[in-house]
Write a protein that holds these residues in place. Structure first.
Motif, PDB file in Angstrom:
ATOM      1  N   LYS A 193       0.283  -1.163   0.157  1.00  0.00           N
ATOM      2  CA  LYS A 193      -0.060   0.121  -0.023  1.00  0.00           C
ATOM      3  C   LYS A 193       1.015   1.277  -0.182  1.00  0.00           C
ATOM      4  N   ASP A 199      -2.467  -2.323  -7.261  1.00  0.00           N
ATOM      5  CA  ASP A 199      -4.257  -2.227  -7.161  1.00  0.00           C
ATOM      6  C   ASP A 199      -4.685  -2.907  -6.016  1.00  0.00           C
ATOM      7  N   LEU A 245      -5.451  -2.638  -2.484  1.00  0.00           N
ATOM      8  CA  LEU A 245      -5.059  -2.396  -0.939  1.00  0.00           C
ATOM      9  C   LEU A 245      -5.309  -0.190  -0.970  1.00  0.00           C
TER      10      LEU A 245
END
Length: 245
Positions: A193, A199, A245
């Motif tokens: 993250k 993603d 994330l």
């Protein structure tokens, strides 16, 4: 003048072959989005149909995959490849078992030594030998420290072996115990993250091969982790999830 209707062509003979596999292997024979099964069927020239069975209540129960088609040789080839796909998954599980046993051998050794020293310390204290009790307690604490170190080392070794060929946003937890699995997922999630390269993250919990009657504990622990973090786990296939994330 008389007319006659041409005789209907005889129906082509359909050949069938049954393949017996464990229910837990079905997702691996089919593959993500059906990719494995599609590849198997594309390996022959004629059309071959594959009827996948419903999953059994017990993952270890045998189920039957029915392969059918007009070309006997192609039917046999597809059936053989389905059996090989299941066999390959069985080999992976055996490898997981070996990793699990190897990683936990040292862990169990230090756990037993820790418990032994603490029990002996209690007995010495009860007998009035406080000096001996302290000596044994210190040894127990040292073994407790080695126990935690062995757990972390075993987890890292297992993760490295299981994920060496995977993408950075995928984490296979096979062979890990609950505590180590949750810790690694949390660390990897935070790392991914922060970098912002992906993603989503894929978490592979497996089918709970080392679970008792209570069910697959790693899967349950990851679900609890996601709930606590207010994250939504999206099933990808049996034993794996995708989380944004």
């Amino acid at each position: 003048m008389s007319s006659s209707t041409p005789a209907a062509a005889p129906a082509a003979e359909v050949h069938t072959k049954d393949v017996s596999i464990k229910s837990e292997f079905i997702p691996y024979v089919v593959g993500k989005g059906g990719c494995v099964l599609k590849e198997i069927k594309a390996s022959v020239k004629s059309r071959v149909d594959v009827k996948m069975p419903e999953k059994a209540a017990n993952p270890s129960d045998k189920v039957t995959v029915v392969v059918s088609g007009a070309d006997k040789g192609d039917v046999k080839t597809v059936a053989k490849k389905i059996g090989e796909a299941a066999k390959e998954r069985r080999k992976e599980l055996k490898s997981d078992d070996k990793l699990f046993e190897k990683g936990n051998k040292s862990v169990e050794k230090h756990a037993k030594a820790r418990d032994k020293y603490f029990e002996e310390s209690k007995a010495a204290y009860a007998a009035g030998d406080k000096a001996k009790a302290k000596e044994l307690s210190d040894k127990g604490k040292e073994e407790a420290k080695k126990f935690e170190e062995a757990k972390e080392k075993a987890a890292k070794r297992t993760v490295k072996a299981k994920n060496k060929d995977r993408a950075k946003n995928e984490l296979d937890l096979h062979g890990l115990q609950v505590e180590a699995a949750v810790k690694l997922v949390d660390e990897r999630f935070a790392k991914l993250k922060s970098k912002g390269k992906f993603d989503h993250m894929v978490i592979i919990t497996g089918a709970g091969i080392h679970s008792d009657a209570g069910g697959p504990k790693v899967k349950q622990a990851i679900e609890s982790w996601a709930k606590e973090k207010k994250l939504k786990l999206e099933p990808v296939e049996s034993g794996s999830f995708k989380v944004k994330l």
